[in-house]
Design a protein around this motif. Structure first.
Motif, PDB file in Angstrom:
ATOM      1  N   ASN A   1      24.565  37.257  45.382  1.00  0.00           N
ATOM      2  CA  ASN A   1      25.411  38.247  46.063  1.00  0.00           C
ATOM      3  C   ASN A   1      26.689  37.661  46.671  1.00  0.00           C
ATOM      4  O   ASN A   1      27.185  38.140  47.698  1.00  0.00           O
ATOM      5  CB  ASN A   1      24.618  38.987  47.142  1.00  0.00           C
ATOM      6  CG  ASN A   1      23.521  39.851  46.548  1.00  0.00           C
ATOM      7  OD1 ASN A   1      23.677  40.401  45.455  1.00  0.00           O
ATOM      8  ND2 ASN A   1      22.395  39.955  47.246  1.00  0.00           N
ATOM      9  N   THR A   2      27.223  36.646  46.008  1.00  0.00           N
ATOM     10  CA  THR A   2      28.536  36.125  46.408  1.00  0.00           C
ATOM     11  C   THR A   2      29.621  37.043  45.826  1.00  0.00           C
ATOM     12  O   THR A   2      29.524  37.428  44.652  1.00  0.00           O
ATOM     13  CB  THR A   2      28.740  34.693  45.874  1.00  0.00           C
ATOM     14  OG1 THR A   2      27.718  33.856  46.424  1.00  0.00           O
ATOM     15  CG2 THR A   2      30.114  34.162  46.258  1.00  0.00           C
ATOM     16  N   PRO A   3      30.650  37.417  46.602  1.00  0.00           N
ATOM     17  CA  PRO A   3      31.705  38.299  46.079  1.00  0.00           C
ATOM     18  C   PRO A   3      32.393  37.698  44.861  1.00  0.00           C
ATOM     19  O   PRO A   3      32.735  36.512  44.836  1.00  0.00           O
ATOM     20  CB  PRO A   3      32.674  38.427  47.253  1.00  0.00           C
ATOM     21  CG  PRO A   3      31.825  38.212  48.458  1.00  0.00           C
ATOM     22  CD  PRO A   3      30.835  37.150  48.045  1.00  0.00           C
ATOM     23  N   VAL A   4      32.576  38.534  43.836  1.00  0.00           N
ATOM     24  CA  VAL A   4      33.273  38.150  42.607  1.00  0.00           C
ATOM     25  C   VAL A   4      34.566  38.959  42.531  1.00  0.00           C
ATOM     26  O   VAL A   4      34.549  40.183  42.741  1.00  0.00           O
ATOM     27  CB  VAL A   4      32.398  38.424  41.370  1.00  0.00           C
ATOM     28  CG1 VAL A   4      33.170  38.123  40.088  1.00  0.00           C
ATOM     29  CG2 VAL A   4      31.116  37.592  41.428  1.00  0.00           C
ATOM     30  N   HIS A   5      35.684  38.294  42.210  1.00  0.00           N
ATOM     31  CA  HIS A   5      37.003  38.933  42.209  1.00  0.00           C
ATOM     32  C   HIS A   5      37.625  38.912  40.820  1.00  0.00           C
ATOM     33  O   HIS A   5      37.389  37.983  40.030  1.00  0.00           O
ATOM     34  CB  HIS A   5      37.937  38.194  43.172  1.00  0.00           C
ATOM     35  CG  HIS A   5      37.378  38.051  44.549  1.00  0.00           C
ATOM     36  ND1 HIS A   5      37.500  39.019  45.511  1.00  0.00           N
ATOM     37  CD2 HIS A   5      36.667  37.036  45.128  1.00  0.00           C
ATOM     38  CE1 HIS A   5      36.913  38.619  46.640  1.00  0.00           C
ATOM     39  NE2 HIS A   5      36.387  37.412  46.418  1.00  0.00           N
ATOM     40  N   SER A   6      38.417  39.923  40.542  1.00  0.00           N
ATOM     41  CA  SER A   6      39.199  39.925  39.309  1.00  0.00           C
ATOM     42  C   SER A   6      40.263  38.849  39.431  1.00  0.00           C
ATOM     43  O   SER A   6      40.965  38.760  40.451  1.00  0.00           O
ATOM     44  CB  SER A   6      39.856  41.290  39.107  1.00  0.00           C
ATOM     45  OG  SER A   6      40.727  41.259  37.997  1.00  0.00           O
ATOM     46  N   VAL A   7      40.428  38.037  38.409  1.00  0.00           N
ATOM     47  CA  VAL A   7      41.375  36.926  38.505  1.00  0.00           C
ATOM     48  C   VAL A   7      42.821  37.407  38.447  1.00  0.00           C
ATOM     49  O   VAL A   7      43.741  36.683  38.848  1.00  0.00           O
ATOM     50  CB  VAL A   7      41.139  35.888  37.389  1.00  0.00           C
ATOM     51  CG1 VAL A   7      39.758  35.256  37.535  1.00  0.00           C
ATOM     52  CG2 VAL A   7      41.328  36.505  36.010  1.00  0.00           C
ATOM     53  N   ALA A   8      43.054  38.642  37.951  1.00  0.00           N
ATOM     54  CA  ALA A   8      44.409  39.194  37.875  1.00  0.00           C
ATOM     55  C   ALA A   8      44.317  40.710  37.795  1.00  0.00           C
ATOM     56  O   ALA A   8      43.227  41.285  37.627  1.00  0.00           O
ATOM     57  CB  ALA A   8      45.152  38.637  36.654  1.00  0.00           C
ATOM     58  N   ALA A   9      45.469  41.362  37.940  1.00  0.00           N
ATOM     59  CA  ALA A   9      45.507  42.816  37.830  1.00  0.00           C
ATOM     60  C   ALA A   9      45.212  43.240  36.401  1.00  0.00           C
ATOM     61  O   ALA A   9      45.545  42.535  35.438  1.00  0.00           O
ATOM     62  CB  ALA A   9      46.885  43.330  38.259  1.00  0.00           C
ATOM     63  N   GLY A  10      44.570  44.393  36.264  1.00  0.00           N
ATOM     64  CA  GLY A  10      44.261  44.864  34.913  1.00  0.00           C
ATOM     65  C   GLY A  10      43.446  46.146  34.926  1.00  0.00           C
ATOM     66  O   GLY A  10      43.348  46.838  35.952  1.00  0.00           O
ATOM     67  N   GLU A  11      42.835  46.439  33.782  1.00  0.00           N
ATOM     68  CA  GLU A  11      42.028  47.659  33.615  1.00  0.00           C
ATOM     69  C   GLU A  11      40.643  47.292  33.105  1.00  0.00           C
ATOM     70  O   GLU A  11      40.496  46.484  32.178  1.00  0.00           O
ATOM     71  CB  GLU A  11      42.712  48.609  32.628  1.00  0.00           C
ATOM     72  CG  GLU A  11      41.936  49.895  32.399  1.00  0.00           C
ATOM     73  CD  GLU A  11      42.576  50.771  31.343  1.00  0.00           C
ATOM     74  OE1 GLU A  11      41.925  51.746  30.908  1.00  0.00           O
ATOM     75  OE2 GLU A  11      43.719  50.474  30.929  1.00  0.00           O
ATOM     76  N   VAL A  12      39.639  47.882  33.722  1.00  0.00           N
ATOM     77  CA  VAL A  12      38.257  47.619  33.331  1.00  0.00           C
ATOM     78  C   VAL A  12      37.976  48.319  31.994  1.00  0.00           C
ATOM     79  O   VAL A  12      38.163  49.537  31.867  1.00  0.00           O
ATOM     80  CB  VAL A  12      37.281  48.135  34.402  1.00  0.00           C
ATOM     81  CG1 VAL A  12      35.833  47.905  33.961  1.00  0.00           C
ATOM     82  CG2 VAL A  12      37.550  47.445  35.742  1.00  0.00           C
ATOM     83  N   VAL A  13      37.530  47.520  30.995  1.00  0.00           N
ATOM     84  CA  VAL A  13      37.218  48.081  29.672  1.00  0.00           C
ATOM     85  C   VAL A  13      35.720  48.054  29.390  1.00  0.00           C
ATOM     86  O   VAL A  13      35.246  48.690  28.438  1.00  0.00           O
ATOM     87  CB  VAL A  13      37.989  47.332  28.551  1.00  0.00           C
ATOM     88  CG1 VAL A  13      39.488  47.527  28.726  1.00  0.00           C
ATOM     89  CG2 VAL A  13      37.625  45.850  28.525  1.00  0.00           C
ATOM     90  N   GLU A  14      34.970  47.324  30.205  1.00  0.00           N
ATOM     91  CA  GLU A  14      33.509  47.293  30.055  1.00  0.00           C
ATOM     92  C   GLU A  14      32.886  47.014  31.409  1.00  0.00           C
ATOM     93  O   GLU A  14      33.350  46.148  32.160  1.00  0.00           O
ATOM     94  CB  GLU A  14      33.089  46.205  29.061  1.00  0.00           C
ATOM     95  CG  GLU A  14      31.591  46.176  28.816  1.00  0.00           C
ATOM     96  CD  GLU A  14      31.172  45.109  27.804  1.00  0.00           C
ATOM     97  OE1 GLU A  14      29.981  44.719  27.795  1.00  0.00           O
ATOM     98  OE2 GLU A  14      32.037  44.657  27.023  1.00  0.00           O
ATOM     99  N   ALA A  15      31.827  47.748  31.725  1.00  0.00           N
ATOM    100  CA  ALA A  15      31.112  47.547  32.991  1.00  0.00           C
ATOM    101  C   ALA A  15      29.676  48.037  32.797  1.00  0.00           C
ATOM    102  O   ALA A  15      29.427  49.242  32.694  1.00  0.00           O
ATOM    103  CB  ALA A  15      31.794  48.308  34.125  1.00  0.00           C
TER     104      ALA A  15
END
Length: 273
Positions: free
Chosen positions: A176-190
């Motif tokens: 449960n360590t916070p995970v961050h997007s490395v850059a701006a973008g759009e989620v294509v899979e989750a």
């Protein structure tokens, strides 16, 4: 006969006028003297009658009155002159005061305008700086796990991977360590990614993709826009995993097998790994 002067400019009575008045007085006195000499028997006969006639002589009265009138006229002239001088001085002081006040008003106005212009320029500079910082932040790249390090390298071999080597890198992270997007973008899979467990794939503005695997929970959905550094999930050990960590991949496309060196990718975008 009294001396009079028309109103208007004041001039001191001339010497000629004063001399004329004096001569008239002397002539009057001389005439009176002659008359007095001729009429002396009458004085003797009539007692004080001659004295009364002498006092009532117009020439004598004028002669006696002339010097007094001259003196009063000169005094009036001096007073008028002083009044005019005082008025001129007062007007000059008033004009000087007005000029000084006007100069001060202009100076104060110039200072206010300069201060307003300076404040406006400073405000514009701050706005530009804030916008530039925002753009830089939007375009910046960060580590997916803050303050972490690479625990398993790219292309490391072993039986744990179906391809025979590691297609990404692992970042050390507890549960449960916070995970961050490395850059701006759009989620294509989750969602579930098979051996990757719960995973997220994000498409970035430069056309590259990043993948985050073995997540314990997912905080974004497909189609959602994310910012650089935005928290997207919590780390875990789902899928083919030997313990809590974050599997991170850099890809040229959204699918498995399009992986590129993630360390070189991050360093290329200014991230220290």
């Amino acid at each position: 006969m009294a001396f009079t002067r028309a109103t208007g400019k004041h001039r001191r009575p001339s010497k000629t006028r004063r001399a004329t008045a004096g001569a008239a007085g002397i002539a009057g006195l001389a005439t009176v003297g002659v008359v007095g000499s001729i009429a002396s028997p009458a004085f003797a006969a009539g007692g004080g009658q001659g004295q009364n006639n002498l006092q009532q002589s117009p020439q004598l009265r004028e002669a006696l009155a002339a010097p007094i009138s001259d003196t009063l006229d000169e005094q009036a002239y001096d007073q008028a002159l002083r009044a005019e001088q005082a008025k001129a001085e007062s007007e000059a002081k008033e004009e000087a005061a007005k000029a000084k006040a006007e100069a001060k008003r202009k100076a104060d106005e110039a200072k206010r305008e300069a201060a307003a212009e300076k404040a406006e320029k400073e405000h514009e500079a701050k706005v530009r700086a804030a916008r530039a910082a925002e753009r830089a932040k939007l375009n910046a790249y960060v580590l997916p796990v803050e303050g972490s390090y690479v625990s398993t390298g790219y292309k490391q071999g072993g039986g744990m991977w179906s391809s025979g080597s590691h297609t990404g890198i692992d970042f050390h992270a507890g549960m449960n360590t916070p995970v961050h997007s490395v850059a701006a973008g759009e989620v294509v899979e989750a969602g579930n990614g098979g051996a990757y467990g719960n995973n997220i794939v994000i498409k970035h503005k430069d056309g590259t993709y990043t993948q985050y695997g073995h997540l314990n929970s997912i905080g974004v959905s497909v189609g959602q826009s994310v910012k650089s550094g935005q928290q997207i999930a919590l780390s875990g050990s789902t899928g083919n995993s030997s313990g809590p960590h974050l599997h991170f991949e850099a890809r040229s496309g959204p699918e498995y097998g399009s992986d590129i060196d993630p360390v070189a990718y991050l360093r290329q975008h200014g991230v220290k790994v």
